[in-house]
Design a protein around this motif. Sequence first.
Motif, mmCIF file in Angstrom:
data_model
loop_
_atom_site.group_PDB
_atom_site.id
_atom_site.type_symbol
_atom_site.label_atom_id
_atom_site.label_comp_id
_atom_site.label_asym_id
_atom_site.label_seq_id
_atom_site.Cartn_x
_atom_site.Cartn_y
_atom_site.Cartn_z
ATOM 1 N N ILE A 8 0.841 -1.200 0.000
ATOM 2 C CA ILE A 8 0.000 0.000 0.000
ATOM 3 C C ILE A 8 0.875 1.249 0.000
ATOM 4 N N VAL A 9 1.727 1.355 1.028
ATOM 5 C CA VAL A 9 2.593 2.543 1.143
ATOM 6 C C VAL A 9 3.701 2.493 0.101
ATOM 7 N N GLU A 10 4.219 1.277 -0.170
ATOM 8 C CA GLU A 10 5.350 1.159 -1.092
ATOM 9 C C GLU A 10 4.975 1.618 -2.504
ATOM 10 N N ILE A 11 3.842 1.113 -3.034
ATOM 11 C CA ILE A 11 3.436 1.462 -4.396
ATOM 12 C C ILE A 11 3.097 2.947 -4.498
ATOM 13 N N ASN A 12 2.364 3.481 -3.500
ATOM 14 C CA ASN A 12 2.000 4.899 -3.556
ATOM 15 C C ASN A 12 3.226 5.795 -3.385
ATOM 16 N N ARG A 13 4.251 5.292 -2.669
ATOM 17 C CA ARG A 13 5.499 6.054 -2.576
ATOM 18 C C ARG A 13 6.197 6.085 -3.938
ATOM 19 N N LEU A 14 6.125 4.949 -4.660
ATOM 20 C CA LEU A 14 6.723 4.911 -6.004
ATOM 21 C C LEU A 14 6.000 5.865 -6.943
ATOM 22 N N CYS A 19 15.761 4.229 -11.360
ATOM 23 C CA CYS A 19 14.887 4.862 -10.376
ATOM 24 C C CYS A 19 14.302 3.792 -9.456
ATOM 25 N N ASN A 20 13.620 4.240 -8.408
ATOM 26 C CA ASN A 20 13.069 3.292 -7.425
ATOM 27 C C ASN A 20 12.058 2.339 -8.053
ATOM 28 N N LEU A 21 11.218 2.886 -8.952
ATOM 29 C CA LEU A 21 10.239 2.019 -9.602
ATOM 30 C C LEU A 21 10.936 1.012 -10.515
ATOM 31 N N GLY A 22 11.987 1.462 -11.220
ATOM 32 C CA GLY A 22 12.739 0.549 -12.070
ATOM 33 C C GLY A 22 13.371 -0.576 -11.269
ATOM 34 N N LYS A 23 13.910 -0.236 -10.093
ATOM 35 C CA LYS A 23 14.489 -1.269 -9.231
ATOM 36 C C LYS A 23 13.404 -2.215 -8.723
ATOM 37 N N TRP A 24 12.244 -1.651 -8.413
ATOM 38 C CA TRP A 24 11.127 -2.495 -7.935
ATOM 39 C C TRP A 24 10.679 -3.453 -9.039
ATOM 40 N N LEU A 25 10.606 -2.940 -10.269
ATOM 41 C CA LEU A 25 10.213 -3.786 -11.398
ATOM 42 C C LEU A 25 11.211 -4.925 -11.594
ATOM 43 N N ASN A 26 12.500 -4.590 -11.515
ATOM 44 C CA ASN A 26 13.531 -5.606 -11.692
ATOM 45 C C ASN A 26 13.456 -6.657 -10.590
ATOM 46 N N ALA A 27 13.167 -6.218 -9.357
ATOM 47 C CA ALA A 27 13.110 -7.142 -8.224
ATOM 48 C C ALA A 27 11.920 -8.082 -8.304
ATOM 49 N N HIS A 28 10.862 -7.693 -9.031
ATOM 50 C CA HIS A 28 9.639 -8.504 -9.081
ATOM 51 C C HIS A 28 9.431 -9.154 -10.452
ATOM 52 N N GLU A 29 10.479 -9.245 -11.273
ATOM 53 C CA GLU A 29 10.343 -9.808 -12.621
ATOM 54 C C GLU A 29 9.904 -11.269 -12.597
ATOM 55 N N ASN A 30 10.269 -12.004 -11.535
ATOM 56 C CA ASN A 30 9.926 -13.424 -11.476
ATOM 57 C C ASN A 30 8.608 -13.680 -10.762
ATOM 58 N N HIS A 31 7.940 -12.625 -10.359
ATOM 59 C CA HIS A 31 6.660 -12.789 -9.654
ATOM 60 C C HIS A 31 5.577 -13.224 -10.635
ATOM 61 N N GLU A 32 4.547 -13.833 -10.111
ATOM 62 C CA GLU A 32 3.458 -14.344 -10.945
ATOM 63 C C GLU A 32 2.793 -13.233 -11.741
ATOM 64 N N PHE A 33 2.571 -12.044 -11.105
ATOM 65 C CA PHE A 33 1.869 -10.971 -11.821
ATOM 66 C C PHE A 33 2.726 -10.328 -12.900
ATOM 67 N N ALA A 34 4.050 -10.647 -12.945
ATOM 68 C CA ALA A 34 4.931 -10.098 -13.979
ATOM 69 C C ALA A 34 4.738 -10.797 -15.314
ATOM 70 N N LYS A 35 3.889 -11.841 -15.350
ATOM 71 C CA LYS A 35 3.645 -12.581 -16.588
ATOM 72 C C LYS A 35 2.405 -12.088 -17.312
ATOM 73 N N THR A 36 1.876 -10.941 -16.888
ATOM 74 C CA THR A 36 0.624 -10.427 -17.454
ATOM 75 C C THR A 36 0.896 -9.312 -18.450
ATOM 76 N N GLN A 37 -0.143 -8.987 -19.266
ATOM 77 C CA GLN A 37 -0.050 -7.879 -20.216
ATOM 78 C C GLN A 37 0.058 -6.547 -19.493
ATOM 79 N N GLU A 38 -0.597 -6.432 -18.313
ATOM 80 C CA GLU A 38 -0.534 -5.182 -17.550
ATOM 81 C C GLU A 38 0.888 -4.866 -17.142
#
Length: 849
Positions: free
Chosen positions: A734-740, A769-788
């Motif tokens: 909640i706080v992490e995404i809104n901070r990004l 940037c922080n969002l770019g690092k967050w994206l890289n850290a979550h590349e293997n997550h299940e939701f990273a396999k979606t079109q969104e």
Amino acid sequence: MKNLTISWKFTIINIAVTILVLVFGYLILNKYKNDLTSEVYKKVTTSLNSLSDLKIEAKLDVGISNAISIANDSSIKESLATNNREQAIKTLAQLSSKMKESTPFQNIQIHLHTKDNKSFLRSWKPADFGDDLSSFRASVVKVNSQKKAINGFEIGNDGLSIRSVVPIFDEQNNHVGSMEFMQGLNSVAKSFHEENKSFLLLMDASLATSKIKDENKLDRYVISQKFINEDFLADTKKINFNKLLQDKYLITEKYFYTYSEVKDFSGKNIGISLIAEPISDVTNEIEQASKIIFVALFILVASLLITMFISLLNMRNGIIKPIYNLKKSIDEVEVNSGGQNKRIKVLSNDEIGDVVTSFNKYLDSIEIGLQKDNLVIQEAKDIIEKVNAGLFNDKIKLKANSNSVNSLIIEINSMIDRMGNNLLIVSEALVALSNAKFDYEAPKIDNITGLIASLLNGILVTQSTINEIMCLIDKSSVELTSSSKELAQASSNLSNSSNIQAASLEETAAAIEEISATITRSTENAINMSKYAQNVIKSTKIGKDLAYKTSTSMDEINNQVNLINEAISVIDNIAFQTNILSLNAAVEAATAGEAGKGFAVVAAEVRNLASRSAEAAKEIKDLVEHATKKANEGKEITSNMIEGFNELNENIDITIKLIEDVSNASKEQQLAMSQISSTVNSLDQATQKNASLASTINEMASKTLELADELNEAINQTSFDKSAIKRICDTGMIVEINRLKSDHINFKNKNFAQCKMGHSFTVTNSKECNLGKWLNAHENHEFAKTQEWEDLKIAHDNVHSFVQKTIDLYSENSSNDKILELSNSIEANTTKVFKSLDCIREINCNKEK
């Protein structure tokens, strides 16, 4: 040209313009001639094609009408229904005779078919019938299968012709076959010939179903009519059909050609209808137009030359000379003015005098305009001072003399209006948030970027955070309320159970006291029994010595035995009650749970002692019954008294031992009951404490429920976006995404603040940037396999890329249009980033479910 006089400039320009006008006039007129020619060709093409289509349509209409009329003839229907060819031949002969007499059709061709697509009767070849038409007569097959009429061109063994094919039904509306009415286009060709035009029906030679004669071939086509204009045919053999098909028309020395496509009933191209008109009829109109154009061109040249000469003469006398006089006067004004705004003296009343007057008025207007502009500028300063202080309720009302200043005033007023409206929208959104309307939807502002867009995005991020936290609080409140109700109910039940258990323990303690008293009495009875047993021993000894007292002694023994029997009954009852109480104690120990384990052990021991007492009492009872029996026998058999006394002594010894066992068991029971009583008292104290603690828990649960109700009431006084609950499963996000999100608002603001002309720098890469690092850290997550996820990365890269391009545009001093277009793209992609982040969180929550 720079050093030439106006006279020469005007002369040269006039001559040049005249020449250009002549050239353009010629080109335009020539183009008009060419356009007219093309228009005439198109007109002729359209006219010939329309005439051809009209005549062919007439033939088609006649064909289908005749076909339907003949198909409705009762004799034709009957002949097909009954397979009577003779009747059909006779009927068609009569119809042909009547048509020759009353119509232009002198040699009609009618073909009857059976419903299974076989030839029934050819009117021109009655002996040729029975052949299967399915393989090459698609129209007949289609009419017999669909039972609907077809009217159009079709290729047969005799070439291309119009075939009107209709289904035939008998009087009971049963399908019995079909009929076709065949027509050639000789009459169309003759009608064209009568109108001094020509017509040829040409079939595609590749579609021919029979051998083609050489005299009927024409390039890639086959002539499909008998009437032919030989002169027209000779000219047609020379034309280029490829060029005709490409250009839609063709011109030879004799004819103007065009064509229209001929299609069969399925829409397939099967040939063309070639139409021509003598070229002389087409070119007459073009030649007349050409003569008119050349006459117009000659008149234009003469007019231009005369006009040029007259204008040059008039310019010299009417313009150049007065201008010299005006220049002289202006020079005198400049010399004599001394730098002041002195006006030029008007020396004449002609146009030059009007120019001088206008010039003097212009000087006056400049002076007045400067005064008006100064007033507007002063008012603008006052308004801007108010705007800087935060007041947007006033605008510049005065009008300036200069259009540029007025334009600037319009832009300033527009800026004040728009800035005021934008800040009002922001203010209303903040007021809504302050009134706990967290789901307030601020109106959209089109084409807004920069700090205002950042402020609105910041409010949206704040709303998103608050809505998600409120959803989390609401969810927790619902769960807390439910848990509080369950806790209150459970604590109330626990309190009631504890009170009931305490009361039960009190009753158990009282029962144990009664058992203890009973066991004490049993012990005393056992002691008395032991004394009685000793007395019995003495009596038996006396009995041995005093046989005569045997009977009396036996009576006493009977009495004592009865007393023993009663004592044994008492012991047996005590053992039975003890066993029941031990069972009740075991049940209560099981109910007490962990705290009653020791009590359960004691209860088991008491139950064992009770069992042993019951067994001992039973044995004693058996022995007493045996002793009674022996005493009775002693009465009857005195001679055996001594032996009976000996057995009695042995039995009494055993009885004494049993009484001692009973006495010992009673003592052990008394000790066990003391332990049970102590344990029950301890349980009673613990139960009293548990009951007190349960009451305290019940009060705490009630207070918790009250707090939950107060929290629900507070939540109900707010309004928030309930759909945010879809993305709050991971509270850490909640706080992490809104901070990004906020990081990207700050990223744009900080970089935009540094934008200026000539200053170029490189922004943070989208991977760093922080969002770019967050994206890289979550590349293997299940939701990273979606079109969104892919959309998020593209929009994120666009934000960084567009910010960099905006900085470059500022550095290069590019136009506002380019900068605003790019900055609007930044806002659009920022919005996409925010929405994609929310969508990904929703996807994450759905997958966790």
